[in-house]
Design an enzyme around this catalytic site. Structure first.
Site, mmCIF file in Angstrom:
data_model
loop_
_atom_site.group_PDB
_atom_site.id
_atom_site.type_symbol
_atom_site.label_atom_id
_atom_site.label_comp_id
_atom_site.label_asym_id
_atom_site.label_seq_id
_atom_site.Cartn_x
_atom_site.Cartn_y
_atom_site.Cartn_z
ATOM 1 N N ARG A 107 0.983 -1.198 -0.169
ATOM 2 C CA ARG A 107 -0.052 0.164 0.025
ATOM 3 C C ARG A 107 0.946 1.587 -0.078
ATOM 4 O O ARG A 107 2.162 1.023 0.816
ATOM 5 C CB ARG A 107 -1.350 0.308 1.464
ATOM 6 C CG ARG A 107 -1.991 -0.705 1.554
ATOM 7 C CD ARG A 107 -3.201 -0.882 -0.072
ATOM 8 N NE ARG A 107 -3.929 -1.965 0.712
ATOM 9 C CZ ARG A 107 -3.821 -3.158 -0.276
ATOM 10 N NH1 ARG A 107 -3.011 -3.381 -1.414
ATOM 11 N NH2 ARG A 107 -5.226 -3.999 -0.408
ATOM 12 N N HIS A 116 1.633 -0.144 -10.031
ATOM 13 C CA HIS A 116 0.432 -0.798 -9.781
ATOM 14 C C HIS A 116 0.252 -2.224 -10.384
ATOM 15 O O HIS A 116 -1.321 -2.714 -10.734
ATOM 16 C CB HIS A 116 -1.082 0.272 -9.379
ATOM 17 C CG HIS A 116 -1.660 -0.445 -8.163
ATOM 18 N ND1 HIS A 116 -1.986 0.038 -7.262
ATOM 19 C CD2 HIS A 116 -1.712 -2.154 -8.011
ATOM 20 C CE1 HIS A 116 -2.974 -0.582 -6.402
ATOM 21 N NE2 HIS A 116 -2.734 -1.733 -6.816
#
Length: 308
Positions: free
Chosen positions: A223, A271
């Site tokens: 994260r 990502h």
């Protein structure tokens, strides 16, 4: 007939509209999957937190909400969501994460960047064996455990840290504040796979970075909120952190002027470390619906207190 509502993007609907019914059929379930069921008739809800649905109050009959995302930080605090919430633990997503982490750990371990950047002359640079390269993983959930086992099979000594005690064969498991300092102190390569909670935000900061050995390499496919960006850039500037490969960020896409883009000791990946794979995710959803219909506990149900 089991009614399933689907609340996610058009692209996801295109992927799942046949996969979920087919997976349910394989479980012996007859379902009606639609995007426009009346809320009060819905038995289960398949959901992406980025969708427009934010008020779950009308879903009075709904037995569970199945998130298509592994992370639930954007939904878990929604006060209208009183139904059981299950996060996505997808074998395809797990495999993707294991491959990304293993690849970049090996890249750092073998110093492949130096090899690729010195192709104009002969400079032998023999790396140590994996058994001589300690790796620490912060976060021992499904993804952290899978990555830890992959690395131990290659010979790396792996230390894992989690908030609560865990025991895993072949892995040094630590927990709590004291355990965190110990886990950081031996990490030549550090992998971040913690969830996004109030306790984990900025867990990598000036103080914890200073507890790492000189020259540590850092991987963050977890994260973006786990890292104090300014503190990491400072540690990279001084060389205390030799390099960072970052896949997740506080703002995505990563803004063009962000210092990570231009830093010579940062690798940005967009990502891509782990993505939910529709075929296997549909099977996970179907299995959980079958469990719900059999009145068995749902798999991967979120603990609202912990936030994951």
């Amino acid at each position: 007939m089991i009614r399933i509502a689907f609340s996610a993007s058009d692209a996801l609907w295109d992927s799942y509209q046949t996969l979920i019914p087919d997976a349910c059929d394989a479980q012996g379930l007859t379902v009606d999957l639609q995007r426009d069921h009346l809320a009060e008739t819905v038995d289960y809800l398949v959901y992406a937190p980025q969708s427009d649905l934010q008020d779950f109050t009308p879903f009075t009959r709904c037995k569970a909400v199945f998130s298509l995302w592994a992370g639930v930080e954007h939904i878990v605090s929604n006060a209208t969501l009183t139904q059981p919430l299950c996060r996505m633990v997808d074998p395809g997503l797990t495999d993707g994460m294991v491959e990304w982490v293993t690849a970049h750990v090996l890249r750092y371990h073998l110093d492949l960047d130096t090899t690729l950047n010195t192709q104009d002359h002969w400079r032998p640079n023999v790396p140590p064996l994996a058994v001589e390269r300690p790796v620490t993983i912060l976060g021992l959930g499904a993804l952290g455990q899978a990555c830890a086992h992959s690395l131990t099979r290659l010979g790396f000594p792996v230390t894992g840290w989690s908030r609560s005690p865990k025991t895993l064969d072949g892995i040094t498991c630590l927990h709590g504040d004291g355990g965190l300092q110990q886990a950081l102190s031996t990490a030549e390569i550090l992998v971040l796979l913690l969830p996004d909670t109030t306790e984990t935000q900025d867990i990598i900061n000036a103080q914890t970075l200073a507890q790492l050995p000189q020259g540590t390499r850092l991987l963050n496919p977890g994260r973006g909120t786990l890292i104090d960006d300014q503190a990491l850039v400072s540690a990279l500037d001084t060389g205390h952190i030799a390099h960072a490969t970052l896949d997740v960020f506080r703002t995505e896409p990563l803004p063009h002027r962000h210092p990570y883009w231009a830093h010579p000791n940062v690798t940005v990946t967009p990502h891509i470390a782990a993505e939910t794979r529709p075929v296997t995710a549909a099977q996970v959803i179907a299995e959980n619906i079958a469990r719900g219909e059999a009145r068995k506990p749902f798999k991967h149900q979120v603990n609202r207190t912990r936030g994951y």
